[in-house]
Scaffold this active site. Structure first.
Site, PDB file in Angstrom:
ATOM      1  CG  LEU A  75     -30.542   2.731  29.067  1.00 53.46           C
ATOM      2  CD1 LEU A  75     -31.260   1.856  28.051  1.00 53.46           C
ATOM      3  CD2 LEU A  75     -31.228   2.679  30.418  1.00 53.46           C
ATOM      4  CB  CYS A  76     -23.490   4.148  29.861  1.00 55.83           C
ATOM      5  SG  CYS A  76     -23.300   4.077  28.093  1.00 55.83           S
ATOM      6  CG  HIS A  77     -23.544  -0.792  33.575  1.00 52.25           C
ATOM      7  ND1 HIS A  77     -24.041  -1.200  32.361  1.00 52.25           N
ATOM      8  CD2 HIS A  77     -24.255  -1.440  34.525  1.00 52.25           C
ATOM      9  CE1 HIS A  77     -25.019  -2.068  32.567  1.00 52.25           C
ATOM     10  NE2 HIS A  77     -25.165  -2.232  33.865  1.00 52.25           N
ATOM     11  CG  MET A 111     -21.643   3.145  24.887  1.00 53.05           C
ATOM     12  SD  MET A 111     -22.078   3.623  23.200  1.00 53.05           S
ATOM     13  CE  MET A 111     -22.642   5.288  23.445  1.00 53.05           C
ATOM     14  CD  GLU A 112     -17.646   3.885  29.071  1.00 49.10           C
ATOM     15  OE1 GLU A 112     -18.468   3.835  29.990  1.00 49.10           O
ATOM     16  OE2 GLU A 112     -17.641   3.062  28.124  1.00 49.10           O
ATOM     17  CG  ASP A 126     -16.106  26.114  22.173  1.00 47.22           C
ATOM     18  OD1 ASP A 126     -16.958  26.991  21.905  1.00 47.22           O
ATOM     19  OD2 ASP A 126     -15.363  26.172  23.177  1.00 47.22           O
TER      20      ASP A 126
END
Length: 159
Positions: A75-77, A111-112, A126
């Site tokens: 739901l992120c733009h 969110m980014e 990793d």
């Protein structure tokens, strides 16, 4: 908040319509920690990790991740990011990561920034897993944000 913004009248998830929101300058900083053994920290410090430099690789992975957040979080733009910086600092107990993301857009970049530090942390894992299977990714969190309708936020310092 009396209304759920990401749920439609039928109870389905929806992307919020930001058409009428003005573009404003927005900035977010997020952080994460990657805890590891003293031997793994020494290997990073001495540039003897088997896959190369985990800090630089993680920094680049975080930048790429910030730019692809809308592809990962449903739901992120998608946002026109104007700057992404990921910092990786080797500390005694592991790696401290911080991402700073800015834009001029209709919605924020929290969110980014969180995606950037999360992917950077996974990249450190990793790059070092051959040396240390007990690596722990922890404390992924928003440190601050500016801009937007909800106003500014600054995490209080830990006691």
């Amino acid at each position: 908040m009396s209304e759920l913004t990401h749920i439609d009248q039928q109870g389905r998830a929806r992307m919020v319509d930001t058409t009428e929101k003005p573009d404003t300058a927005r900035r977010a900083i997020a952080s994460a920690r990657v805890l590891m053994s003293a031997e793994t920290v020494a290997a990073i410090r001495n540039h003897t990790t088997p896959k190369g430099d985990p800090l630089e690789t993680a920094r680049l992975a975080g930048i790429v991740a910030a730019k692809r957040t809308a592809e990962l979080i449903p739901l992120c733009h998608p946002l026109p990011l104007t700057h992404v910086e990921v910092r990786a600092e080797l500390q005694d107990r592991g790696v401290y990561l911080e991402a700073e993301v800015t834009t001029r857009a209709q919605t924020g970049v929290e969110m980014e920034a969180l995606t950037a530090v999360s992917v950077a942390a996974l990249t450190v894992y990793d790059m070092c897993k051959a040396l240390d299977k007990a690596i722990t990714i922890t404390d992924i969190r928003l440190e601050s944000k500016t801009g937007g309708k909800s106003g500014d936020y600054q995490r209080e310092a830990n006691p």
